[in-house]
Design a protein around this motif. Structure first.
Motif, PDB file in Angstrom:
ATOM      1  N   LEU A 106     -14.641  -3.037 -44.738  1.00 39.70           N
ATOM      2  CA  LEU A 106     -14.115  -2.234 -44.966  1.00 39.70           C
ATOM      3  C   LEU A 106     -14.069  -2.021 -46.573  1.00 39.70           C
ATOM      4  CD1 LEU A 106     -11.188  -0.386 -43.993  1.00 39.70           C
ATOM      5  CD2 LEU A 106     -10.366  -3.150 -44.484  1.00 39.70           C
ATOM      6  N   LEU A 107     -14.170  -2.247 -47.338  1.00 34.47           N
ATOM      7  CA  LEU A 107     -14.110  -2.533 -48.850  1.00 34.47           C
ATOM      8  C   LEU A 107     -15.387  -1.976 -49.203  1.00 34.47           C
ATOM      9  CD1 LEU A 107     -13.147  -6.024 -49.889  1.00 34.47           C
ATOM     10  CD2 LEU A 107     -12.190  -4.292 -49.045  1.00 34.47           C
ATOM     11  N   ALA A 108     -16.820  -2.253 -48.683  1.00 28.96           N
ATOM     12  CA  ALA A 108     -18.170  -1.122 -48.921  1.00 28.96           C
ATOM     13  C   ALA A 108     -17.480   0.199 -48.916  1.00 28.96           C
ATOM     14  CB  ALA A 108     -18.899  -1.759 -48.118  1.00 28.96           C
ATOM     15  N   SER A 109     -16.468   0.875 -47.196  1.00 30.24           N
ATOM     16  CA  SER A 109     -17.083   1.741 -46.853  1.00 30.24           C
ATOM     17  C   SER A 109     -15.466   2.653 -48.574  1.00 30.24           C
ATOM     18  CB  SER A 109     -16.741   1.470 -45.208  1.00 30.24           C
ATOM     19  OG  SER A 109     -17.035   1.519 -44.309  1.00 30.24           O
ATOM     20  N   THR A 110     -14.722   1.858 -48.921  1.00 28.83           N
ATOM     21  CA  THR A 110     -13.965   2.248 -49.118  1.00 28.83           C
ATOM     22  C   THR A 110     -14.274   2.575 -50.457  1.00 28.83           C
ATOM     23  OG1 THR A 110     -11.766   1.293 -48.640  1.00 28.83           O
ATOM     24  CG2 THR A 110     -11.483   1.096 -50.290  1.00 28.83           C
ATOM     25  N   LEU A 112     -17.797   3.337 -51.032  1.00 31.62           N
ATOM     26  CA  LEU A 112     -18.400   4.956 -50.912  1.00 31.62           C
ATOM     27  C   LEU A 112     -17.207   6.419 -51.059  1.00 31.62           C
ATOM     28  CD1 LEU A 112     -20.508   3.185 -47.899  1.00 31.62           C
ATOM     29  CD2 LEU A 112     -21.326   4.286 -50.607  1.00 31.62           C
ATOM     30  N   GLY A 113     -16.441   5.437 -50.005  1.00 28.72           N
ATOM     31  CA  GLY A 113     -14.685   6.878 -50.620  1.00 28.72           C
ATOM     32  C   GLY A 113     -14.888   6.950 -51.349  1.00 28.72           C
ATOM     33  N   LEU A 114     -14.416   6.165 -52.581  1.00 32.62           N
ATOM     34  CA  LEU A 114     -14.062   6.800 -54.079  1.00 32.62           C
ATOM     35  C   LEU A 114     -15.627   7.564 -54.573  1.00 32.62           C
ATOM     36  CD1 LEU A 114     -12.547   6.650 -56.738  1.00 32.62           C
ATOM     37  CD2 LEU A 114     -13.961   3.811 -57.121  1.00 32.62           C
ATOM     38  N   VAL A 115     -16.885   8.021 -54.464  1.00 35.51           N
ATOM     39  CA  VAL A 115     -18.384   8.037 -54.703  1.00 35.51           C
ATOM     40  C   VAL A 115     -17.599   9.005 -54.110  1.00 35.51           C
ATOM     41  CG1 VAL A 115     -20.139   8.512 -55.225  1.00 35.51           C
ATOM     42  CG2 VAL A 115     -19.428   5.870 -54.605  1.00 35.51           C
ATOM     43  N   GLY A 116     -17.034   9.687 -52.792  1.00 35.32           N
ATOM     44  CA  GLY A 116     -17.163  10.263 -52.883  1.00 35.32           C
ATOM     45  C   GLY A 116     -15.871  12.088 -53.251  1.00 35.32           C
ATOM     46  N   PHE A 117     -14.787  10.967 -53.380  1.00 35.01           N
ATOM     47  CA  PHE A 117     -13.471  11.358 -54.549  1.00 35.01           C
ATOM     48  C   PHE A 117     -14.225  11.648 -56.661  1.00 35.01           C
ATOM     49  CE2 PHE A 117     -11.327   8.178 -51.862  1.00 35.01           C
ATOM     50  CZ  PHE A 117     -10.803   8.673 -50.786  1.00 35.01           C
ATOM     51  N   THR A 118     -14.999  11.562 -56.431  1.00 29.68           N
ATOM     52  CA  THR A 118     -15.423  11.059 -57.253  1.00 29.68           C
ATOM     53  C   THR A 118     -16.453  12.824 -57.566  1.00 29.68           C
ATOM     54  OG1 THR A 118     -15.661   9.594 -58.238  1.00 29.68           O
ATOM     55  CG2 THR A 118     -17.031  10.709 -60.154  1.00 29.68           C
ATOM     56  N   LEU A 119     -17.585  12.672 -56.731  1.00 33.40           N
ATOM     57  CA  LEU A 119     -18.601  13.425 -56.717  1.00 33.40           C
ATOM     58  C   LEU A 119     -18.099  15.014 -56.209  1.00 33.40           C
ATOM     59  CD1 LEU A 119     -21.702  11.723 -56.072  1.00 33.40           C
ATOM     60  CD2 LEU A 119     -21.024  11.814 -57.679  1.00 33.40           C
ATOM     61  N   GLY A 173     -11.289   7.215 -41.560  1.00 31.70           N
ATOM     62  CA  GLY A 173     -11.960   6.334 -42.013  1.00 31.70           C
ATOM     63  C   GLY A 173     -11.247   4.846 -41.132  1.00 31.70           C
ATOM     64  N   TRP A 174     -10.218   4.830 -42.175  1.00 27.66           N
ATOM     65  CA  TRP A 174      -9.497   3.824 -41.822  1.00 27.66           C
ATOM     66  C   TRP A 174      -9.561   2.893 -40.439  1.00 27.66           C
ATOM     67  CZ3 TRP A 174      -6.125   1.516 -46.754  1.00 27.66           C
ATOM     68  CH2 TRP A 174      -7.130   1.616 -47.411  1.00 27.66           C
ATOM     69  N   VAL A 224     -18.767   8.010 -43.978  1.00 26.89           N
ATOM     70  CA  VAL A 224     -18.651   6.841 -45.045  1.00 26.89           C
ATOM     71  C   VAL A 224     -18.688   5.703 -44.346  1.00 26.89           C
ATOM     72  CG1 VAL A 224     -17.298   5.974 -46.071  1.00 26.89           C
ATOM     73  CG2 VAL A 224     -17.315   8.219 -46.473  1.00 26.89           C
ATOM     74  N   MET A 225     -17.936   5.581 -43.002  1.00 26.33           N
ATOM     75  CA  MET A 225     -17.589   3.997 -42.428  1.00 26.33           C
ATOM     76  C   MET A 225     -18.971   3.549 -41.943  1.00 26.33           C
ATOM     77  SD  MET A 225     -14.585   3.662 -43.486  1.00 26.33           S
ATOM     78  CE  MET A 225     -14.437   1.915 -41.965  1.00 26.33           C
ATOM     79  N   THR A 226     -19.551   4.192 -41.343  1.00 27.42           N
ATOM     80  CA  THR A 226     -21.479   4.179 -41.456  1.00 27.42           C
ATOM     81  C   THR A 226     -22.042   3.585 -41.885  1.00 27.42           C
ATOM     82  OG1 THR A 226     -21.041   5.765 -39.280  1.00 27.42           O
ATOM     83  CG2 THR A 226     -22.424   4.958 -39.564  1.00 27.42           C
TER      84      THR A 226
END
Length: 299
Positions: A106-110, A112-119, A173-174, A224-226
């Protein structure tokens, strides 16, 4: 010495720190509004070229039928923050051998989601020009709840959220993470199986019907969850090795060492029943104790 179940206060502190850092970084990643709108329109045009236009009919249905729109607004504004912690606590209490793997996933995927929001800052459909045909159903039904026209943020707290963090959809995702946890660790409970399937599917319909996400945002949330799941076991193993190297933990048989083997998909050693031996021979060892035998980990 590590225990089967981690200390509740260290877990709470870890989750609060990670989520706090995630929330702050999410605010800093707001990006340029024009870029976010351009990205949103690019997704919309891509979906139309692929005949994937589920957002419009769902949004029209939710805005015309209050019996659908109001509960969907409540679901979008609350379940994301209620169901996920509840499943975490359930895993912590009832599935301690698998809790660390699921928490790490859960934490790793979250993150990774932040990377998506940034990029890729992305405008949700509800913030596009009205000429594109979307209605902000959250704003339409804000009189029924605590939220305003600024997504699920409480009224007057719109400055504390990033409305252009639509890609990927961590709501989807969550909810997928919760569904996997309930399906895999629910011991074949019919109710949990129904919830495991229904919750992610309902969430996907809600995020599109309320015009908070595109269909491609939901797909990105699944991806992202995958990716987070693929990273979870290596991260868990790295954490275990670092703790052992710095003397923070000493794995012993039957405790976290076995948990890590289960998390890696390996085999877990458990003692054979006294007086019996898998090969039909009498057990050997001190005090007549049985030698350990190998069993496949529980599903």
């Amino acid at each position: 010495m590590l225990r089967d179940r981690p200390r509740w206060w260290t877990e709470l502190l870890l989750i609060v720190i990670v989520y706090g850092a995630y929330s702050c970084a999410r605010l800093l990643a707001r990006g340029d509004v024009n870029t976010a709108i351009d990205n949103g329109l690019a997704i919309l045009h891509l979906e139309r070229s692929l005949w994937l236009n589920a957002e419009h009919p769902l949004n029209e249905l939710f805005t015309q039928e209050a019996w659908l729109g109001v509960p969907s607004s409540f679901a979008y504004a609350s379940l994301h923050y209620l169901v996920t912690p509840a499943v975490l606590v359930w895993l912590f209490r009832r599935r301690p051998l698998h809790y660390r793997l699921m928490r790490t996933w859960l934490l790793a995927s979250t993150l990774l989601g932040l990377v998506g929001f940034t990029l890729m800052p992305t405008s949700p459909p509800r913030l596009l020009d009205p000429s594109y045909g979307f209605v902000d159903s959250m704003a339409q039904y804000s009189g029924y709840g605590w939220w305003s026209g600024e997504a699920s943020a409480p009224s007057g707290m719109g400055d504390f959220t990033n409305q252009y963090a639509a890609m990927p959809s961590l709501h989807v995702g969550w909810s997928l993470w919760c569904g996997v946890a309930m399906w895999h660790y629910g011991r074949r409970s019919t109710l949990l199986r129904v919830l495991a399937l229904g919750y992610p599917l309902t969430t996907m319909l809600v995020v599109m019907g309320t015009a908070n996400h595109y269909f491609m945002d939901a797909v990105a949330g699944v991806l992202v969850m995958t990716a987070g799941l693929l990273l979870a076991r290596p991260l868990l193993g790295l954490s275990h090795r670092l703790q052992t190297r710095f003397g923070l933990a000493r794995p012993t048989p039957g405790t976290e060492h076995d948990s890590l083997q289960v998390a890696r998909g390996g085999r877990q050693s458990v003692p054979a029943p006294r007086g019996r031996h898998p090969a039909g021979r009498e057990p050997s060892g001190h005090n007549g104790s049985a030698q350990p035998r190998e069993l496949a980990p529980p599903s």
